[in-house]
Design an enzyme around this catalytic site. Structure first.
Site, PDB file in Angstrom:
ATOM      1  N   SER A 172       0.847  -1.191   0.000  1.00  0.00           N
ATOM      2  CA  SER A 172       0.000   0.000   0.000  1.00  0.00           C
ATOM      3  C   SER A 172       0.888   1.248   0.000  1.00  0.00           C
ATOM      4  O   SER A 172       1.668   1.432  -0.933  1.00  0.00           O
ATOM      5  CB  SER A 172      -0.943  -0.043   1.212  1.00  0.00           C
ATOM      6  OG  SER A 172      -1.852   1.036   1.172  1.00  0.00           O
ATOM      7  N   THR A 173       0.818   2.067   1.041  1.00  0.00           N
ATOM      8  CA  THR A 173       1.592   3.306   1.086  1.00  0.00           C
ATOM      9  C   THR A 173       3.085   3.019   0.934  1.00  0.00           C
ATOM     10  O   THR A 173       3.646   2.215   1.663  1.00  0.00           O
ATOM     11  CB  THR A 173       1.354   4.042   2.417  1.00  0.00           C
ATOM     12  OG1 THR A 173      -0.047   4.225   2.589  1.00  0.00           O
ATOM     13  CG2 THR A 173       2.048   5.393   2.424  1.00  0.00           C
ATOM     14  N   MET A 292      -0.185   0.819   5.191  1.00  0.00           N
ATOM     15  CA  MET A 292      -1.000   0.989   6.390  1.00  0.00           C
ATOM     16  C   MET A 292      -1.972  -0.172   6.528  1.00  0.00           C
ATOM     17  O   MET A 292      -2.356  -0.801   5.543  1.00  0.00           O
ATOM     18  CB  MET A 292      -1.783   2.299   6.313  1.00  0.00           C
ATOM     19  CG  MET A 292      -0.929   3.538   6.454  1.00  0.00           C
ATOM     20  SD  MET A 292      -1.916   5.039   6.572  1.00  0.00           S
ATOM     21  CE  MET A 292      -2.532   5.182   4.901  1.00  0.00           C
ATOM     22  N   ASP A 295      -4.019  -5.525   5.766  1.00  0.00           N
ATOM     23  CA  ASP A 295      -4.407  -6.336   4.619  1.00  0.00           C
ATOM     24  C   ASP A 295      -3.339  -7.395   4.346  1.00  0.00           C
ATOM     25  O   ASP A 295      -2.153  -7.080   4.269  1.00  0.00           O
ATOM     26  CB  ASP A 295      -4.597  -5.444   3.388  1.00  0.00           C
ATOM     27  CG  ASP A 295      -5.307  -6.150   2.249  1.00  0.00           C
ATOM     28  OD1 ASP A 295      -5.989  -7.166   2.511  1.00  0.00           O
ATOM     29  OD2 ASP A 295      -5.187  -5.689   1.101  1.00  0.00           O
TER      30      ASP A 295
END
Length: 353
Positions: A172-173, A292, A295
């Site tokens: 993600s990020t 973050m 997941d």
């Protein structure tokens, strides 16, 4: 002890946009705009003088491209930067390049350079400022990365006749830059397909796939519904769509769907892994990288029950955000915790073995 507000510098050539973004930020007690800049020269001077915690930086500036400003910032005064870009092809490509240059994240202006409806992304912008403030800006070297040598063992060649090996990566990020340190190092002869879930809005994943494809020996593409999985090919889940794997005869194919978000995520890495768990009897190298949230943790538990799995998590030292890797590690199911530069060799080793 009361935490000091996050100090934000807003860089945009439009006075209207500077005012709107400033008002959004100053609504919150935990953040405030310490200054604004209307061009690159002002931005570079004020970053040096003000030393803000976070910078919001428009891609389009009158005196210097926002990407060049970002390069200068990262070389001279590294600070967490959130890029603002339009949804045009040029804007999405610029956002992806910004991630590779060290930007923490990006926010899309809903209707172009001057967005009267910027309120639509107000909460997203504030959430990303908070996330960026927790980031230690790291710039792993991406130059001179070569594909890992492909040296499969005889046992692996024989086993490959009977078992399908699949690589799954969730991030993600900070993911676009991390993927740029992993995917181009995968050798063309890799005898496994690679499935990637990168949390990203629609349109941007196509630009991400295009950029990685230009840098890699393996073929990288945005996933298409019904596509049969092929070795040496990297499939990136389309932004805003879920990606699963289903069995079609003796082959495995992709299923791209438009279902509801799962825990606010679409695409969702857990969903991909759970679809493989339902098929079972696969050899999977599952890799959880910077991002973050959590997941991948539930999906990892699912595939460990029905498949042969080697699980890798990115270490805290190279993660932009250590949320997803930490959650995976806390399941107790991760086999290796590795810094970014060691992830591609570890993936190749598992496919070769």
């Amino acid at each position: 002890m009361v935490q000091a507000p996050i100090q934000v510098l807003v860089v945009d050539d439009s006075a209207f946009m500077r005012r709107v973004i400033t008002d959004f930020i100053n609504e919150e007690p935990d953040m405030r705009v310490v200054d604004v800049a209307r061009n690159a020269a002002q931005a570079l001077e004020k970053i040096k003088r003000r030393q803000p915690d976070v910078v919001t930086l428009d891609v389009e500036l009158p005196d210097m491209n926002g990407l060049e400003v970002l390069r200068r910032v990262m070389a001279e005064h590294p600070v967490p930067v959130i890029m603002l870009s339009g949804l045009t092809r040029k804007g999405t490509q610029a956002a992806i390049e910004a991630m590779s240059l060290g930007a923490v994240d990006f926010v899309t202006k809903p209707s172009g350079t001057i967005s009267l409806d910027l309120y639509k992304v107000k909460e997203e912008l504030k959430a990303k400022i908070r996330a960026a403030h927790r980031v230690s800006v790291r710039m792993p070297a991406l130059d001179g990365l070569h594909p890992v040598p492909w040296t499969p063992s005889e046992d692996a060649a024989l086993a490959g006749v009977h078992r399908k090996k699949i690589v799954c990566i969730g991030t993600s990020t900070g993911g676009p830059r991390s993927l740029q340190a992993v995917v181009p190092r995968l050798p063309k002869a890799l005898s496994a397909p690679v499935l990637i879930v990168q949390h990203m809005p629609p349109v941007f994943t196509a630009s991400l796939a295009e950029r990685l494809n230009q840098l890699s020996e393996v073929t990288v593409r945005e996933a298409v519904n019904g596509e049969v999985l092929r070795d040496g090919t990297v499939y990136i889940a389309p932004g805003g769509r879920h990606m699963r794997v289903r069995k079609v005869g003796r082959a495995l194919a992709l299923e791209i769907s438009d279902g509801p978000p799962i825990r606010g995520l679409k695409p969702c890495f857990d969903l991909l892994l759970e679809s493989l768990a339902e098929i079972g009897e696969q050899d999977i190298v599952a890799t959880v990288m910077t991002g973050m949230g959590n997941d991948g943790a539930e999906g990892l538990s699912a595939i460990k029950r029905t498949c042969r799995v080697h699980a890798i998590a990115e270490s805290e030292e190279t993660s932009v955000i250590f949320g997803m890797p930490r959650a995976a590690i806390e399941t107790g199911l991760v086999d290796e915790v590795l810094p970014l530069e060691k992830i591609a060799p570890a993936i190749v080793k598992q496919i070769c073995s």
